[in-house]
Design a protein around this motif. Structure first.
Motif, PDB file in Angstrom:
ATOM      1  N   VAL A  62     -38.619 -58.041  -7.036  1.00  0.00           N
ATOM      2  CA  VAL A  62     -38.227 -57.351  -8.267  1.00  0.00           C
ATOM      3  C   VAL A  62     -38.812 -58.127  -9.447  1.00  0.00           C
ATOM      4  CG1 VAL A  62     -36.090 -56.386  -7.331  1.00  0.00           C
ATOM      5  CG2 VAL A  62     -36.050 -58.646  -8.416  1.00  0.00           C
ATOM      6  N   GLY A  73     -24.089 -59.860 -14.498  1.00  0.00           N
ATOM      7  CA  GLY A  73     -25.430 -59.532 -14.063  1.00  0.00           C
ATOM      8  C   GLY A  73     -26.511 -60.484 -14.501  1.00  0.00           C
ATOM      9  N   GLU A  96     -35.095 -51.975 -13.062  1.00  0.00           N
ATOM     10  CA  GLU A  96     -34.994 -52.037 -11.608  1.00  0.00           C
ATOM     11  C   GLU A  96     -33.785 -51.228 -11.152  1.00  0.00           C
ATOM     12  OE1 GLU A  96     -37.086 -53.217  -9.553  1.00  0.00           O
ATOM     13  OE2 GLU A  96     -38.418 -54.400 -10.827  1.00  0.00           O
ATOM     14  N   ASP A 156     -30.198 -49.869  -9.984  1.00  0.00           N
ATOM     15  CA  ASP A 156     -28.886 -50.384 -10.358  1.00  0.00           C
ATOM     16  C   ASP A 156     -27.898 -50.180  -9.215  1.00  0.00           C
ATOM     17  OD1 ASP A 156     -28.587 -47.688 -10.399  1.00  0.00           O
ATOM     18  OD2 ASP A 156     -28.090 -47.527 -12.529  1.00  0.00           O
ATOM     19  N   THR A 168     -28.908 -58.022  -5.494  1.00  0.00           N
ATOM     20  CA  THR A 168     -30.105 -58.744  -5.937  1.00  0.00           C
ATOM     21  C   THR A 168     -29.728 -59.819  -6.943  1.00  0.00           C
ATOM     22  OG1 THR A 168     -31.435 -56.743  -5.600  1.00  0.00           O
ATOM     23  CG2 THR A 168     -32.382 -58.482  -6.968  1.00  0.00           C
ATOM     24  N   ALA A 211     -28.511 -53.593  -7.173  1.00  0.00           N
ATOM     25  CA  ALA A 211     -28.699 -54.536  -8.274  1.00  0.00           C
ATOM     26  C   ALA A 211     -27.712 -55.689  -8.172  1.00  0.00           C
ATOM     27  CB  ALA A 211     -28.531 -53.815  -9.612  1.00  0.00           C
ATOM     28  N   VAL A 246     -32.646 -59.696 -13.639  1.00  0.00           N
ATOM     29  CA  VAL A 246     -33.500 -58.716 -12.990  1.00  0.00           C
ATOM     30  C   VAL A 246     -33.863 -57.665 -14.034  1.00  0.00           C
ATOM     31  CG1 VAL A 246     -33.635 -56.962 -11.196  1.00  0.00           C
ATOM     32  CG2 VAL A 246     -32.462 -59.120 -10.738  1.00  0.00           C
TER      33      VAL A 246
END
Length: 532
Positions: free
Chosen positions: A384, A352, A317, A319, A326, A323, A313
């Motif tokens: 996103v 992540g 964007e 956090d 996502t 996040a 991502v």
């Protein structure tokens, strides 16, 4: 009228399996009647619910809240309380539950509460059926299809929400038509506008639907399979003679309740398998020496050429928890698409970033096309911006970590790309090799003492102290290959302003931009200092 069995906790645990729900502490005293589920809500008084299963959503294992909830649940008549441990100790809570006389259960942390609620409800509905109503073992969908075909009286197919045929009956002397034959051959319902209308009608209905006409010829009965409000799939029964009566409809309704647990269990098994493959990929990328052990479990040869793709991502964007959520959804989406195109070879979320193993045989442009398609779909579904990088194709799984490093460098190069990034940025290592090499140099040289000495750091310090813009001007000039008009366009100033700033910088710091060695070192210091 047949007597209905009272569901017991033992039956619930047997149906769901220990990977999904297990008692704390582990023991065999599961002869506890259970009647249904209640979801705990902090701001709502706990309702009395005789023999119900309380889902302690958002409650940890330690602290006064958890202990108080267990005591109140016991007083309100609940049979058990379900928690998620997330690695926390639960010995004190177990002791509280023991003293209160209520069973404590631990759920799989990776399974959503709504999913768990649906599975428990379906398992209890199945367990509460008449004692002589036999049902195939949970997970055996083909045996279930045969059982439904015998109960209802026609050839049966069980499908998922995407019209994939999961199982079909094989009883003799039950007529089928061309549509069913085609579906069985491809395990997918053929495309046809008439099918779209029938599936739409089925999704709207909560009972049995009759379809007197069918694109392939023979009439059918159909019913949606649900767990609560969630659509899990459908059951279709061929009504060859148009003689399936109200009793057949009732049998199909009963079968849908049983099928819900089977479909949920099958989906949970698939989720567990997917998490296992993710763990294997993490091991492979962290410890390449173990490729020979991991490869067979991923369905690959250790000597198979592979590439690694990385999805992220976009760094700007939101956090935090948003996040993280996502990124988890991105991992699910990437995993499903890669499984559909490459097979079940592994997809993992690591710090992540989502990594996917791309086997050879799909090398070159097809890798890039698929990765770009996944990135576009992810952007559309998650709203996103998504970056995706594809590492080099390496000769074996032993070198998969090298391809992963390349993919990471691609992501760094994409993050540093100037201008409007757009909804998706996708590149292979070959497309951004120069920028990726610079990113690698930044990692290698960032700790070198000499890079922190000399002109670059001195000019940067002067800019900070005096509010000047010599670093930006010199970088723009060098990036423009010493073309002053081009540098002035980048900076949005007059060319004479650039000439003046460069002249003043040479006077103040005593260097000569005409010296190629000095220019190279200065450019590296300024570029690497700004690299991500």
């Amino acid at each position: 009228m047949l007597a209905m069995e009272t569901p017991l906790l033992r039956q619930l645990l047997d149906a769901l399996g220990p990977s999904l729900l297990r008692p704390l502490p582990a023991r065999g005293e599961a002869a506890v009647p259970v009647s249904g589920t209640v979801v705990y809500e902090r701001r709502v008084p706990l309702p009395p619910a005789r023999d119900a299963v309380l889902l302690a959503v958002g409650v940890g294992t330690a602290g006064d809240e958890a202990e108080d909830l267990v005591r109140r649940a016991a007083e309100a008549g609940y049979a058990c309380v379900v928690i998620k441990r997330f690695g926390e100790p639960a010995a004190e809570l177990e002791a509280v539950a023991e003293r209160a006389g209520i069973t404590l259960l631990a759920a799989d942390e990776a399974v959503g509460w709504h999913h768990l609620d649906a599975m428990i409800s379906s398992a209890l509905a199945t367990a509460a059926r008449p004692a002589d109503a036999a049902s195939p073992a949970v997970g055996d969908l083909f045996a279930l299809a045969n059982a439904i075909a015998g109960m209802v009286g026609g050839a049966t197919a069980i499908e998922d929400p995407h019209r994939r045929i999961l199982a079909y009956s094989t009883l003799p002397d039950q007529p089928i038509d061309q549509g069913r034959r085609q579906g069985i051959l491809g395990l997918q319902v053929p495309d046809a506008p008439a099918y779209d209308e029938q599936y739409a009608a089925l999704a709207r209905s909560h009972g049995v639907c009759r379809f007197p006409t069918h694109p392939s010829g023979l009439p059918r009965l159909g019913i949606a399979v649900r767990a609560g409000s969630e659509l899990l799939g459908s059951i279709w029964v061929v009504d060859a003679e148009s003689d399936l009566d109200a009793a057949a409809e009732q049998a199909l309704r009963d079968a849908a309740d049983i099928a819900a647990l089977h479909l949920l269990a099958a989906r949970t098994a698939a989720d567990v398998a997917r998490r296992h493959r993710a763990d294997l990929l993490r091991r492979l990328l962290a410890t390449p020496a173990g490729a020979s052990v991991v490869a067979p479990q991923l369905g690959l040869s250790a000597g198979a050429p592979v590439a690694v793709a990385a999805f992220l991502v976009a760094p700007d964007e939101p956090d935090g928890a948003v996040a993280a959520h996502t990124a988890a959804r991105l991992a699910d989406l990437v995993g499903l698409h890669c499984e559909a195109h490459y097979g079940r070879h592994g997809c993992a979320l690591i710090d992540g970033t989502v990594y996917a193993l791309l086997p050879a045989g799909h090398a070159g442009s097809s890798h890039r096309e698929l990765v770009a398609d996944i990135a576009r779909r992810a952007h559309g579904a998650l709203r996103v911006r998504v970056h995706a990088g594809i590492g080099s194709l390496v000769g074996s799984l032993h070198s998969a970590a090298t391809s992963r490093e390349d993919a990471d460098l691609v992501l760094r190069a994409l993050a540093d790309r100037p201008g409007d990034p757009g909804p998706c940025l996708v590149a292979t290592i070959d497309e951004v090799r120069a920028s990726a090499t610079l990113a690698a140099l930044s990692q290698t040289l960032s700790g070198h003492a000499r890079m922190a000495q000399g002109l670059g750091p001195a000019i940067s310090a002067h800019d900070v102290e005096h509010g000047t813009t010599y670093v930006g001007t010199i970088r723009a000039y060098l990036d423009a290959n010493s073309d002053i008009p081009a540098a002035s366009a980048r900076l949005g100033v007059h060319p004479n302003t650039v000439r003046y700033r460069l002249s003043r910088a040479e006077e103040i710091f005593g260097f000569d931009l005409a010296d190629p060695d000095e220019r190279l070192v200065l450019w590296l210091q300024l570029r690497l200092r700004a690299a991500p």
